[in-house]
Design an enzyme around this catalytic site. Structure first.
Site, PDB file in Angstrom:
ATOM      1  CG  ASP A  97       7.294  10.676  -7.509  1.00  0.00           C
ATOM      2  OD1 ASP A  97       8.065   9.474  -8.735  1.00  0.00           O
ATOM      3  OD2 ASP A  97       7.193  10.622  -6.661  1.00  0.00           O
ATOM      4  CE  LYS A 149       7.828   3.399  -9.677  1.00  0.00           C
ATOM      5  NZ  LYS A 149       8.335   4.486  -8.382  1.00  0.00           N
ATOM      6  CD  GLU A 165      15.865   5.199  -8.686  1.00  0.00           C
ATOM      7  OE1 GLU A 165      14.588   5.244  -8.311  1.00  0.00           O
ATOM      8  OE2 GLU A 165      16.076   6.229  -9.537  1.00  0.00           O
TER       9      GLU A 165
END
Ligand code: KIV
Length: 273
Positions: free
Chosen positions: A49, A118, A187
């Site tokens: 995204d 995801k 992340e």
């Protein structure tokens, strides 16, 4: 099963089996021609995204819609034929219940042909992950810096500066793995935390800004190709696409202004063929 359509793509279980073995190469893609180039070199292509920011010019991923993800997912599936293609479920499309998540994830799978989705996985996500996995939808999870939560987290900041947050991130990764995720993106965390997460879960960790202590890495492709002046500090630029495009456009503009076009004869032959 039919004998037709035998494209040999990487599968979610094959990605899981790479844990602690050969590093997993992942990149993002949003269009068919880029996906076709990356496909040769990647195990997994994510239709992230991040498309909202790097293609559509949004300031965050919060405004990305399911229809946008489906359109870009379809384009990537037309370009990639070997890598496992995963499509991000955007903000608002999966958080409220496993049923909503299944409705939207199954639409993404059916309309794009991708092989997995995801989701950004806070502590609420385990039920949704097992609900989707049990119903035939492989799930890649995403812990640490979760860009869809940037309004709660206070921006795109590295995560895990306190023991409490470190413990939370490790717990989210374990919950995602136990619920059946086939791999997990980690992340914006320290080397130490990436190492702790990688050692705590039985599925591969795919780092982004999370050191080499993961089982693979993913980067946002336009960042690593140098399309933007600014990129996050952890990104190694493998090309300077901004400069290449700028110089080529400058030459093109000069040609047009000086009327340096292909000859008429050349143009005619080209059209005739
Ligand atoms: O949206 C995206 O591109 C991502 C990657 C950065 C992991 O989630």
């Amino acid at each position: 099963m039919s004998a037709q359509n035998h494209i040999q793509r990487m599968t979610a279980p094959q990605i899981t089996a790479r844990k602690g073995w050969e590093p997993i190469v992942c990149l993002t893609a949003y269009d068919a021609p880029t996906a076709a180039i990356l496909d040769e070199h990647c195990d997994l292509i994510l239709v992230g995204d991040s498309v909202g920011m790097v293609v559509h010019g949004l300031t965050s991923t919060v405004g990305v819609t399911l229809d946008m993800m489906i359109m870009h997912g379809q384009a990537v599936m037309r370009g990639a034929h070997k890598a496992l293609v995963v499509v991000d479920l955007p903000f608002g499309s999966y958080e409220d219940s496993p049923i909503t998540a299944f409705k939207n994830a199954s639409r993404v799978m059916m309309e794009t042909g991708c092989q997995a989705v995801k989701i950004e996985s806070g502590s609420y996500a385990a039920d949704t992950i097992s609900y989707l996995t049990e119903r035939g939808i492989p799930v890649m999870s995403h812990v640490g810096l979760r860009p869809q939560s940037m309004n709660v987290l206070g921006g795109f900041k590295a995560r895990g500066r306190t023991q409490k947050v470190m413990d939370e991130i490790i717990a989210n990764a374990i919950a995602a793995a136990d619920a059946g995720s086939f791999c997990v993106v980690v992340e914006g965390v320290s080397t130490e935390l990436a190492d702790a997460v990688t050692k705590s879960v039985s599925i591969p960790t795919i780092g982004i800004g999370a050191s080499e202590n993961c089982d693979g890495q993913i980067l946002v492709t336009p960042d690593m190709l140098g399309l933007f002046e600014w990129t996050p500090k952890f990104v190694k630029k493998y090309a300077d696409l901004k400069d290449i495009v700028d110089k080529a456009t400058q030459k093109y503009a000069a040609d047009v202004k000086s009327r340096t076009f292909p000859s008429r004869e050349y143009t005619y032959n080209f059209v005739k063929k």
